[in-house]
Design an enzyme around this catalytic site. Structure first.
Site, PDB file in Angstrom:
ATOM      1  N   ARG A 176      -5.960  53.280 -22.246  1.00 45.37           N
ATOM      2  CA  ARG A 176      -6.034  52.036 -22.068  1.00 45.37           C
ATOM      3  C   ARG A 176      -7.424  51.349 -22.130  1.00 45.37           C
ATOM      4  O   ARG A 176      -8.632  52.087 -21.785  1.00 45.37           O
ATOM      5  CB  ARG A 176      -5.704  52.096 -20.365  1.00 45.37           C
ATOM      6  CG  ARG A 176      -5.439  50.805 -19.815  1.00 45.37           C
ATOM      7  CD  ARG A 176      -5.300  50.843 -18.198  1.00 45.37           C
ATOM      8  NE  ARG A 176      -5.059  49.630 -17.628  1.00 45.37           N
ATOM      9  CZ  ARG A 176      -5.820  48.462 -17.393  1.00 45.37           C
ATOM     10  NH1 ARG A 176      -7.187  48.731 -17.799  1.00 45.37           N
ATOM     11  NH2 ARG A 176      -5.476  47.579 -16.791  1.00 45.37           N
ATOM     12  N   ASP A 177      -7.542  49.946 -22.827  1.00 47.64           N
ATOM     13  CA  ASP A 177      -8.739  49.453 -22.878  1.00 47.64           C
ATOM     14  C   ASP A 177      -9.838  50.428 -23.766  1.00 47.64           C
ATOM     15  O   ASP A 177     -11.007  50.513 -23.326  1.00 47.64           O
ATOM     16  CB  ASP A 177      -9.379  49.024 -21.505  1.00 47.64           C
ATOM     17  CG  ASP A 177     -10.511  47.998 -21.610  1.00 47.64           C
ATOM     18  OD1 ASP A 177     -10.372  47.191 -22.606  1.00 47.64           O
ATOM     19  OD2 ASP A 177     -11.353  47.974 -20.728  1.00 47.64           O
ATOM     20  N   HIS A 178      -9.253  50.754 -24.791  1.00 46.07           N
ATOM     21  CA  HIS A 178     -10.380  51.921 -25.539  1.00 46.07           C
ATOM     22  C   HIS A 178     -11.262  51.006 -26.083  1.00 46.07           C
ATOM     23  O   HIS A 178     -11.167  49.894 -26.593  1.00 46.07           O
ATOM     24  CB  HIS A 178      -9.346  52.202 -26.622  1.00 46.07           C
ATOM     25  CG  HIS A 178      -9.956  53.281 -27.564  1.00 46.07           C
ATOM     26  ND1 HIS A 178      -9.919  54.504 -27.298  1.00 46.07           N
ATOM     27  CD2 HIS A 178     -10.897  53.082 -28.556  1.00 46.07           C
ATOM     28  CE1 HIS A 178     -10.592  55.268 -28.384  1.00 46.07           C
ATOM     29  NE2 HIS A 178     -11.474  54.309 -28.946  1.00 46.07           N
ATOM     30  N   HIS A 187      -9.653  63.202 -16.817  1.00 47.57           N
ATOM     31  CA  HIS A 187      -9.669  63.160 -18.111  1.00 47.57           C
ATOM     32  C   HIS A 187      -9.466  64.661 -18.769  1.00 47.57           C
ATOM     33  O   HIS A 187      -8.862  64.919 -19.728  1.00 47.57           O
ATOM     34  CB  HIS A 187     -11.162  63.033 -18.507  1.00 47.57           C
ATOM     35  CG  HIS A 187     -11.800  61.776 -18.101  1.00 47.57           C
ATOM     36  ND1 HIS A 187     -12.824  61.870 -16.967  1.00 47.57           N
ATOM     37  CD2 HIS A 187     -11.643  60.511 -18.331  1.00 47.57           C
ATOM     38  CE1 HIS A 187     -12.801  60.458 -16.770  1.00 47.57           C
ATOM     39  NE2 HIS A 187     -12.112  59.701 -17.569  1.00 47.57           N
ATOM     40  N   GLN A 243     -12.226  60.888 -27.543  1.00 45.90           N
ATOM     41  CA  GLN A 243     -13.568  60.022 -27.841  1.00 45.90           C
ATOM     42  C   GLN A 243     -13.659  59.743 -26.459  1.00 45.90           C
ATOM     43  O   GLN A 243     -13.170  59.218 -25.614  1.00 45.90           O
ATOM     44  CB  GLN A 243     -13.185  58.679 -28.667  1.00 45.90           C
ATOM     45  CG  GLN A 243     -13.612  57.429 -28.238  1.00 45.90           C
ATOM     46  CD  GLN A 243     -15.062  57.188 -28.499  1.00 45.90           C
ATOM     47  OE1 GLN A 243     -15.293  57.710 -29.651  1.00 45.90           O
ATOM     48  NE2 GLN A 243     -15.799  56.470 -27.816  1.00 45.90           N
ATOM     49  N   THR A 244     -15.321  59.748 -26.001  1.00 45.17           N
ATOM     50  CA  THR A 244     -15.578  59.415 -24.904  1.00 45.17           C
ATOM     51  C   THR A 244     -17.036  58.882 -24.869  1.00 45.17           C
ATOM     52  O   THR A 244     -17.927  59.518 -25.692  1.00 45.17           O
ATOM     53  CB  THR A 244     -15.358  60.409 -23.664  1.00 45.17           C
ATOM     54  OG1 THR A 244     -15.718  59.902 -22.503  1.00 45.17           O
ATOM     55  CG2 THR A 244     -16.061  61.803 -24.149  1.00 45.17           C
ATOM     56  N   ARG A 245     -17.463  58.030 -23.787  1.00 47.97           N
ATOM     57  CA  ARG A 245     -18.747  57.677 -23.575  1.00 47.97           C
ATOM     58  C   ARG A 245     -19.139  57.867 -22.202  1.00 47.97           C
ATOM     59  O   ARG A 245     -20.155  57.423 -21.679  1.00 47.97           O
ATOM     60  CB  ARG A 245     -19.097  56.255 -24.056  1.00 47.97           C
ATOM     61  CG  ARG A 245     -18.170  55.070 -23.520  1.00 47.97           C
ATOM     62  CD  ARG A 245     -18.480  53.905 -23.692  1.00 47.97           C
ATOM     63  NE  ARG A 245     -18.992  53.240 -22.747  1.00 47.97           N
ATOM     64  CZ  ARG A 245     -18.199  52.566 -21.751  1.00 47.97           C
ATOM     65  NH1 ARG A 245     -17.219  52.274 -21.994  1.00 47.97           N
ATOM     66  NH2 ARG A 245     -18.952  52.133 -20.706  1.00 47.97           N
ATOM     67  N   ILE A 271     -49.221  36.610  -9.543  1.00 50.74           N
ATOM     68  CA  ILE A 271     -48.446  35.194  -9.406  1.00 50.74           C
ATOM     69  C   ILE A 271     -47.154  35.256 -10.118  1.00 50.74           C
ATOM     70  O   ILE A 271     -46.308  34.800  -9.467  1.00 50.74           O
ATOM     71  CB  ILE A 271     -49.302  34.167  -9.771  1.00 50.74           C
ATOM     72  CG1 ILE A 271     -50.680  33.936  -9.067  1.00 50.74           C
ATOM     73  CG2 ILE A 271     -48.569  32.660  -9.859  1.00 50.74           C
ATOM     74  CD1 ILE A 271     -51.522  33.034  -9.593  1.00 50.74           C
ATOM     75  N   HIS A 312     -14.306  63.764 -15.648  1.00 52.24           N
ATOM     76  CA  HIS A 312     -13.668  64.382 -14.403  1.00 52.24           C
ATOM     77  C   HIS A 312     -12.485  64.836 -14.580  1.00 52.24           C
ATOM     78  O   HIS A 312     -11.887  65.028 -15.684  1.00 52.24           O
ATOM     79  CB  HIS A 312     -13.727  62.930 -13.468  1.00 52.24           C
ATOM     80  CG  HIS A 312     -14.964  62.365 -13.382  1.00 52.24           C
ATOM     81  ND1 HIS A 312     -15.990  63.076 -12.920  1.00 52.24           N
ATOM     82  CD2 HIS A 312     -15.440  61.030 -13.761  1.00 52.24           C
ATOM     83  CE1 HIS A 312     -17.215  62.182 -12.857  1.00 52.24           C
ATOM     84  NE2 HIS A 312     -16.954  60.958 -13.569  1.00 52.24           N
TER      85      HIS A 312
HETATM   86  S1  PPS Z   1     -50.627  35.506 -13.364  1.00 52.42           S
HETATM   87  O1  PPS Z   1     -50.346  34.210 -13.487  1.00 52.42           O
HETATM   88  O2  PPS Z   1     -49.325  36.361 -12.691  1.00 52.42           O
HETATM   89  O3  PPS Z   1     -50.860  36.238 -14.701  1.00 52.42           O
HETATM   90  O4  PPS Z   1     -51.686  35.804 -12.251  1.00 52.42           O
HETATM   91  P1  PPS Z   1     -52.403  36.729 -11.742  1.00 52.42           P
HETATM   92  O5  PPS Z   1     -52.819  37.859 -12.650  1.00 52.42           O
HETATM   93  O6  PPS Z   1     -51.630  37.316 -10.351  1.00 52.42           O
HETATM   94  O7  PPS Z   1     -53.943  36.425 -11.297  1.00 52.42           O
HETATM   95  C1  PPS Z   1     -54.055  35.325 -10.445  1.00 52.42           C
HETATM   96  C2  PPS Z   1     -55.492  35.402  -9.718  1.00 52.42           C
HETATM   97  O8  PPS Z   1     -56.497  34.995 -10.704  1.00 52.42           O
HETATM   98  C3  PPS Z   1     -56.996  33.890 -10.113  1.00 52.42           C
HETATM   99  N1  PPS Z   1     -57.145  32.626 -11.079  1.00 52.42           N
HETATM  100  C4  PPS Z   1     -56.026  31.812 -11.313  1.00 52.42           C
HETATM  101  N2  PPS Z   1     -54.760  31.815 -10.927  1.00 52.42           N
HETATM  102  C5  PPS Z   1     -54.174  31.007 -11.211  1.00 52.42           C
HETATM  103  N3  PPS Z   1     -54.422  30.005 -12.402  1.00 52.42           N
HETATM  104  C6  PPS Z   1     -55.536  30.071 -12.756  1.00 52.42           C
HETATM  105  N4  PPS Z   1     -55.818  29.326 -13.911  1.00 52.42           N
HETATM  106  C7  PPS Z   1     -56.543  30.959 -12.748  1.00 52.42           C
HETATM  107  N5  PPS Z   1     -57.891  31.277 -12.882  1.00 52.42           N
HETATM  108  C8  PPS Z   1     -58.044  32.282 -12.081  1.00 52.42           C
HETATM  109  C9  PPS Z   1     -56.577  33.585  -8.732  1.00 52.42           C
HETATM  110  O9  PPS Z   1     -57.585  33.958  -7.915  1.00 52.42           O
HETATM  111  C10 PPS Z   1     -55.356  34.392  -8.685  1.00 52.42           C
HETATM  112  O10 PPS Z   1     -55.468  35.262  -7.206  1.00 52.42           O
HETATM  113  P2  PPS Z   1     -54.537  35.330  -6.318  1.00 52.42           P
HETATM  114  O11 PPS Z   1     -54.844  36.662  -5.628  1.00 52.42           O
HETATM  115  O12 PPS Z   1     -53.139  35.126  -6.694  1.00 52.42           O
HETATM  116  O13 PPS Z   1     -54.972  34.376  -5.401  1.00 52.42           O
END
Ligand code: PPS
Length: 570
Positions: free
Chosen positions: A288-290, A202, A193-195, A473, A199
């Site tokens: 060992r450790d099957h 074996h 049996q092997t996953r 973000i 080498h």
């Molecule tokens: S997330 O949370 O990761 O889905 O956000 P993201 O897709 O990176 O979008 C962020 C950009 O949308 C603008 N924006 C906001 N950001 C944060 N909170 C709120 N409520 C919001 N509304 C609009 C904002 O310009 C972000 O751009 P970046 O490039 O990050 O500055």
């Protein structure tokens, strides 16, 4: 006289004509779409691999298997084979009713008459079957986080085998293997049996085991579901095919087993033995450790290294299959050959390469010596896992709005394109929101969906050998972790926290959004009225205050170089 291990074994399939009829009738039944694991279980139920089971366990059998490792009638059976479903589906069906069991394309594979429906105590199942209610165990994790809340039990009527498109000629049902052994006149067969890829060690140990048992050898690798993180079965089967030629002609055969492993150590060894016996095998190698699950959440082994051998020994007579205990083979340099570790005198040089060391050498494109593996196997592994500098990867920038993510990400994109070699894609927050997520807002749910989409695209790019640069973000740590896990299946995930402070972002306020957010004109604004979870352990944190963009991007490049993701040979 025919040997009992080679007589045909009962299957759960009905005749071809009945199957055609049943298929039409079953189309009107309530139907359950089987999970990948349930499809594996069903296949082995139907073809006799799980004989004497006649279907998914009912409650009495389940309780008895969990507590005693036996079915309610006393027959040895160590693993609960259960049909788990969510409450909603369970509420829609009743005992006495037939249901259709379908594969993921909707093809009806079987029907099941429900005899039992119950809500199991999963913690108890985990403790008794897997030895601990600890989610570090892959099967316990599956039980709590993937399996449905309710179990349905009842006999199964088989209509057709699950369809496989790959390695068809290498897949055999228990009856096909029994017929093959009959035809070849193989009376004693030892299964391995092997996953893992095979080498030289074996090959050596399986060859010795066959000689010791005076038996022919069946290499019987699992291609259903193995331990998360294992080498995929496509690569492994290509490796096995290369190794099979290394055995003396006509002594050895290779067959693939579509089993979903549970990594249950000792209980799993018993289960594997019973499954092999059903495939016409007389001897079984236990090492060992099957079927070991790795470390528990306290960093300790779940089972002792020889627990599986001990449990097997206690039951082998009843099982009707004999254990060949695995000798741990090591390479003795002076004699240039593999020998059992416990037979080696002191003072000789023993060479060994661990699994971790092998992965490191593959990742860095380093030499893997011929004493360790066969060149054909190494070539296959290298094709699947090219050195890191040739694999795809994802750089995932996260930080507040206005922190400088997009600017640094774009500088990095240009620098990577200057270097060439791999396609580069920038998934900037704004680009994604325009092209992939235009209907989404900034609620938690929508942000999660947005990040999941970015993760999906980045994982596809990574899998295909490209570089994905993401710059959303991505305020929630749990979502970032989920994206990391998705991508790390295919290549590196480099999280870069652009750590510009809220005060600085607000002072810069390039888009004027912070002002609007303070005035309450934008709701759920990250850092003001919505949370941002600071990354705890990013691969890199860059400070933008007092540092120019070019330097920040360069820091990322240095990190990529340090991680071996970009070659120095430019
Ligand atoms: S997330 O949370 O990761 O889905 O956000 P993201 O897709 O990176 O979008 C962020 C950009 O949308 C603008 N924006 C906001 N950001 C944060 N909170 C709120 N409520 C919001 N509304 C609009 C904002 O310009 C972000 O751009 P970046 O490039 O990050 O500055």
């Amino acid at each position: 006289m025919q040997q009992p291990n080679l007589a045909p074994i009962p299957e759960l399939y009905v005749s071809y004509e009945s199957a055609q009829k049943l298929k039409v009738e079953a189309a009107d039944l309530p139907s359950w779409d089987l999970t990948p694991r349930q499809i594996c279980d069903l296949e082995l139920l139907m073809n006799g691999g799980f004989s004497p089971l006649k279907g998914f366990l009912g409650q009495a059998d389940y309780d008895s298997v969990v507590d005693e490792m036996r079915l309610a009638d006393g027959t040895l059976w160590p693993m609960p084979i259960t049909l788990d479903v969510p409450e909603k589906f369970a509420d829609s069906v009743e005992s006495g009713q037939d249901i259709a069991l379908r594969d993921q394309e909707g093809v009806i594979l079987a029907t099941m008459t429900i005899t039992d429906k119950w809500t199991p105590n999963k913690s108890r199942e985990a403790e008794k079957v897997f030895g601990a209610d600890d989610e570090a165990h892959p099967a316990v994790n599956y039980l709590h986080n993937q399996a449905g809340k309710v179990y349905l039990g009842g006999p199964v009527t088989g209509i057709q085998q699950p369809v496989h498109y790959d390695f068809k000629a290498r897949r055999d049902t228990p009856n096909e293997l029994r017929a093959l052994f009959r035809k070849l006149g193989w009376r004693r067969v030892v299964a391995f049996q092997t996953r893992n890829p095979l080498h030289r060690a074996h090959q050596e140990l399986t060859f010795r085991a066959a000689k010791e048992a005076q038996a022919n050898l069946l290499i019987h690798p699992v291609v259903g579901m193995t331990k998360p993180g294992d080498v995929d079965h496509f690569t492994r089967v290509r490796c096995y095919e290369a190794v099979i030629d290394k055995y003396p002609g006509a002594t050895t055969t290779l067959s693939l087993l579509n089993l979903a492993m549970r990594m249950a150590g000792p209980r799993e060894a018993i289960w594997h033995g019973l499954i092999r016996k059903n495939h016409g095998v007389t001897h079984f190698i236990v090492g060992r450790d099957h079927a070991g699950p790795g470390k528990n959440s306290a960093g300790e082994d779940f089972y002792g290294p020889y627990d599986a051998q001990e449990l097997f020994k206690q039951h082998q007579e009843e099982m009707g299959i004999e254990m060949v205990p695995f000798k741990h083979m090591v390479f003795v340099q002076e004699r240039a050959q593999y020998e059992p570790a416990d037979e080696i005198e002191e003072g000789v040089t023993v060479l060994n390469i661990s699994g971790t060391e092998l992965r490191r050498r593959l990742a860095e494109g380093l030499e893997i010596p011929e004493w360790f593996s066969f060149p054909e196997v190494v070539k296959e592994l290298r094709r699947t896992r090219p050195p890191r500098a040739q694999q795809g990867f994802t750089v995932f920038f996260t930080g507040l709005s206005g922190s400088g993510k997009s600017t640094i990400a774009n500088a990095l994109r240009v620098k990577l394109m200057e270097m060439g070699g791999r396609p580069v894609t920038l998934l900037d927050g704004d680009i994604v929101r325009k092209n992939l997520s235009s209907e989404l807002g900034f609620s938690k749910e929508h942000r999660d969906l947005n990040i999941r989409r970015i993760g999906f695209v980045a994982s596809e790019i990574t899998k295909n050998g490209g570089i994905a640069i993401c710059a959303p973000i991505a305020p929630y740590a749990t979502t970032r972790r989920a994206v990391r896990e998705e991508i790390e299946d295919f290549g590196a995930f480099v999280e870069v926290h652009v750590a510009t402070s809220l005060e600085e972002c607000e002072r810069r306020d390039r888009k004027g959004l912070y002002k609007l957010a303070r005035e309450g004109k934008i709701k759920e604004f990250t850092g003001i009225s919505d949370p941002y979870d600071e990354p705890q352990n990013p691969e890199l944190r860059v400070e933008t205050e007092g540092t120019d963009v070019d330097h920040c991007a360069h820091q990322v490049l240095l990190k990529l170089e340090q991680m071996g993701l970009i070659g120095t040979e430019r």
